[in-house]
Design an enzyme around this catalytic site. Structure first.
Site, PDB file in Angstrom:
ATOM      1  CB  CYS A 143      -0.923  -0.020   1.214  1.00  0.00           C
ATOM      2  SG  CYS A 143      -1.915   1.467   1.358  1.00  0.00           S
ATOM      3  CB  CYS A 146      -0.567   2.515   4.012  1.00  0.00           C
ATOM      4  SG  CYS A 146      -2.084   1.889   3.326  1.00  0.00           S
ATOM      5  CG  ASP A 147       3.179   1.198   4.532  1.00  0.00           C
ATOM      6  OD1 ASP A 147       2.796   1.706   5.599  1.00  0.00           O
ATOM      7  OD2 ASP A 147       2.876   0.051   4.178  1.00  0.00           O
TER       8      ASP A 147
END
Ligand code: NAP
Length: 264
Positions: A143, A146-147
């Site tokens: 992701c 997300c990261d």
């Protein structure tokens, strides 16, 4: 006064929708407008996968780019306005051999439905390497939204040749100094416009006919490099990197219904 706790923990409806992505909300809105008084059970990730994406430019009806989480908020509000009962719970068991159908939620609530609409979506696929599991959260992710932030001025790899890979790679250039797309073939499954966007980005380069054979690093340093295997010649080469993003597709979340309905 006698209180029937069991009754309090039971929810009944003609239609219960499992899942709160676009499919779930669409089903719920139509069921509500058909006066079926539907219940929608949101699941573990309310709003679904669009809540972990950023720019959405291919949803009809919006001339300008909109944000995934905002779009899902709107769908939720629209469903509630049409009379859908939205419940924050996760269905963990389902009995389709009984009618009306019966389901259990993590909250302890029992759900009874004459019809169930399954909108459980999908989750990211992984390569299945031992070293991939070892470095999850230590440089391996599926992701970018997300990261990606953790890889400011770093070099990252994106695995895959579909739209997700192109999208993740393009997004990661906001943070990373260098993004290399690793694809097992030379032809892309991704749409032309997404490939062109990635190709024209000076921070993105490509390694064709390659798969990841092994991920190298330590828990202290995180990912440091990968060993790539050429799918045509079997030649092994090393590629240094600080992070790896898997974008090789998704598997449907249908294990709840295994043995009860045909799954393909
Ligand atoms: P996808 O289209 O199924 O592509 C998966 C890619 O990963 C393929 O290139 C595949 O290679 C590769 N792959 C699969 N398993 C692999 C493995 N074990 N090792 C190495 N490579 C592997 O999945 P997706 O990119 O997630 O897209 C799914 C759907 O969502 C598509 O319909 C796509 O159009 C859509 N989508 C749209 C957007 C957008 O429009 N903004 C963004 C993301 C996704 P092969 O090609 O060799 O099979």
């Amino acid at each position: 006064q006698w209180i029937n706790y069991k009754y309090m923990a039971e929810k009944k409806s003609k239609v219960i929708i499992i899942g709160s992505g676009p499919a779930g909300y669409t089903a719920a809105i139509y069921a509500a407008r058909a006066m079926l008084e539907p219940i929608l059970v949101e699941g573990i990730q309310p709003g679904g996968q669009l809540t972990i994406t950023t720019d959405v430019e291919n949803y009809p009806g919006f001339a300008d780019i909109i944000q995934g989480p905002w779009l899902m908020d709107q769908m939720r509000l629209q469903a509630k306005n049409t009379g859908v009962e939205v419940i924050n719970d996760h269905i963990n068991q389902c009995n389709l051999s009984k009618y009306p159908f019966q389901m259990n939620g993590d909250s302890g609530t029992e759900y009874i439905a004459e019809s169930i609409i399954i909108c459980t979506g999908a989750q990211a696929k992984w390569l299945g390497l031992e070293t991939e599991e070892k470095f999850m959260g230590f440089g391996v992710s599926a992701c970018a939204t997300c990261d990606g932030f953790f890889f400011k001025d770093k070099k990252v790899l994106v695995v895959g040749g579909g739209d997700s890979a192109m999208e993740e790679a393009t997004f990661l250039t906001k943070f990373a100094s260098e993004v290399v797309i690793i694809h097992r073939r030379k032809e892309f499954r991704a749409s032309k416009i997404m490939v062109e966007r990635a190709v024209s980005n000076p921070k993105i380069s490509f390694r064709y006919n390659q798969t990841i054979d092994e991920i190298i690093g330590t828990k202290d340093t995180g990912v440091q490099s990968v060993m790539l295997k050429d799918t045509l010649t079997n030649e092994i080469t090393k590629e240094t990197c600080d992070g790896i993003f898997m974008a090789i597709g998704h598997v449907p979340n249908t294990s709840l219904f295994k043995g009860m309905i045909d799954l393909d």
